[in-house]
Design a protein around this motif. Structure first.
Motif, mmCIF file in Angstrom:
data_model
loop_
_atom_site.group_PDB
_atom_site.id
_atom_site.type_symbol
_atom_site.label_atom_id
_atom_site.label_comp_id
_atom_site.label_asym_id
_atom_site.label_seq_id
_atom_site.Cartn_x
_atom_site.Cartn_y
_atom_site.Cartn_z
ATOM 1 N N ALA A 127 0.835 -1.202 0.000
ATOM 2 C CA ALA A 127 0.000 0.000 0.000
ATOM 3 C C ALA A 127 0.873 1.257 0.000
ATOM 4 O O ALA A 127 0.605 2.215 -0.721
ATOM 5 C CB ALA A 127 -0.925 -0.007 1.215
ATOM 6 N N GLN A 130 2.040 2.064 -3.220
ATOM 7 C CA GLN A 130 0.905 2.240 -4.123
ATOM 8 C C GLN A 130 0.846 1.134 -5.181
ATOM 9 O O GLN A 130 0.681 1.385 -6.374
ATOM 10 C CB GLN A 130 0.956 3.621 -4.778
ATOM 11 C CG GLN A 130 0.787 4.724 -3.741
ATOM 12 C CD GLN A 130 0.934 6.129 -4.331
ATOM 13 O OE1 GLN A 130 0.883 6.307 -5.547
ATOM 14 N NE2 GLN A 130 1.109 7.103 -3.473
ATOM 15 N N VAL A 181 7.352 7.800 -5.270
ATOM 16 C CA VAL A 181 6.914 6.689 -4.422
ATOM 17 C C VAL A 181 8.093 5.761 -4.095
ATOM 18 O O VAL A 181 8.300 5.358 -2.944
ATOM 19 C CB VAL A 181 5.789 5.902 -5.142
ATOM 20 C CG1 VAL A 181 5.517 4.589 -4.447
ATOM 21 C CG2 VAL A 181 4.523 6.750 -5.209
#
Ligand SMILES: Nc1ncnc2c1ncn2[C@@H]1O[C@H](COP(=O)(O)OP(=O)(O)OP(=O)(O)O)[C@@H](O)[C@H]1O
Ligand SMILES: [Mg+2]
Length: 250
Positions: A127, A130, A181
């Protein structure tokens, strides 16, 4: 606190000398950027430390907390805490991401992680990166896009928390959002303080998100300059031209 010590490392591939005496010390918590033009030997350095059989060490030494890394098998190196995120990650058809990661964690932690907490850990890590949870059921890297492969490498990094992480062009092929990310993942591991990172890259783009403590410039199998994060900017502005032999510039 772990220390990887590379001393005067010389490496040949199929009788061709590629690395011509590299010395580098990486301590837990530190981030070292290795920069250099195509073909300068960056991936060769990564593979030689990780133990790829194609790369023959012809001189020098590599130790992790005083232990001789070069005498270890690839598996032993991984268990000792050496992690390599490859420039071109390989596909492992028939092995799911979830199984692959759990068996890697089992090897490195010395026992199989308990299923429920492990699933929670995996889900949370995915998570944060992502990643769609459906990825855990897919075969490792099979049909993954370039960016998905790189995220999967960072997922491994976060779950395995190695002593030394070698990230070979983890930034290549990432769009701006993915780069952010992925960089955040690397920074989380770095903040843990237990991992030393060798970040191989051509570009300063990723270094805006992951500020290196040291920058080493590799040209033609040798470290030709070393400095702090400011050196990356000098390279961005001036390229590698000034490091090339005079003959090559005429
Ligand atoms: N398996 C191999 N077989 C033959 N030559 C190789 C092999 N691996 C590396 N080399 C050669 O070693 C040199 C250094 O390659 P390496 O992949 O380490 O460069 P690099 O700095 O990672 O380049 P790039 O920035 O393009 O990824 C190149 O000339 C390459 O052709
Ligand atoms: Mg390379």
């Amino acid at each position: 606190m772990s220390t990887l010590e590379i001393k005067d490392l010389q490496v040949a591939v199929e009788d061709k000398e590629i690395l011509r005496g590299i010395s580098l010390t990486v301590k837990a918590g530190e981030t070292h950027a290795i920069m250099g033009p195509n073909g300068s030997g960056k991936s060769t350095l990564a593979y030689a430390v990780a133990g790829h059989p194609k790369y023959t060490v012809t001189g020098g030494s590599v130790t992790l907390d005083g232990e001789d890394v070069l005498s270890m098998s690839v598996d032993e190196r991984a268990r000792a805490g050496v992690f390599l995120a490859m420039q071109y990650p390989v596909e492992v058809p028939g092995v799911s991401v979830a199984n692959f990661l759990r068996s890697a964690a089992t090897q490195i932690r010395g026992e199989a992680p308990k299923l429920l907490p492990w699933n929670r850990e995996l889900k949370a890590a995915m998570a944060e990166l992502q990643m769609d949870p459906a990825f855990s059921g897919r075969s490792v890297n099979e049909g993954f896009s370039g960016g998905e492969k790189k995220r999967h490498e960072i997922l491994q990094l976060e779950l395995l928390k190695p002593k030394i992480a070698i990230l070979d062009e983890t930034d290549s092929g990432l769009d701006v959002d993915a780069l952010k990310v992925v960089s955040e993942g690397v920074n989380r591991v770095r903040a843990g303080g237990e991992t030393g990172t060798l970040l191989i890259t051509h570009y300063t783009r990723i270094l805006r998100y992951i500020e290196p403590d040291f920058v080493h410039v590799l040209v033609d199998g040798k470290v030709v300059e070393e400095g702090g994060p400011e050196l990356a900017q000098v390279l961005e502005d001036g390229g590698y031209e000034r490091f090339r032999p005079a003959a090559a510039t005429s």
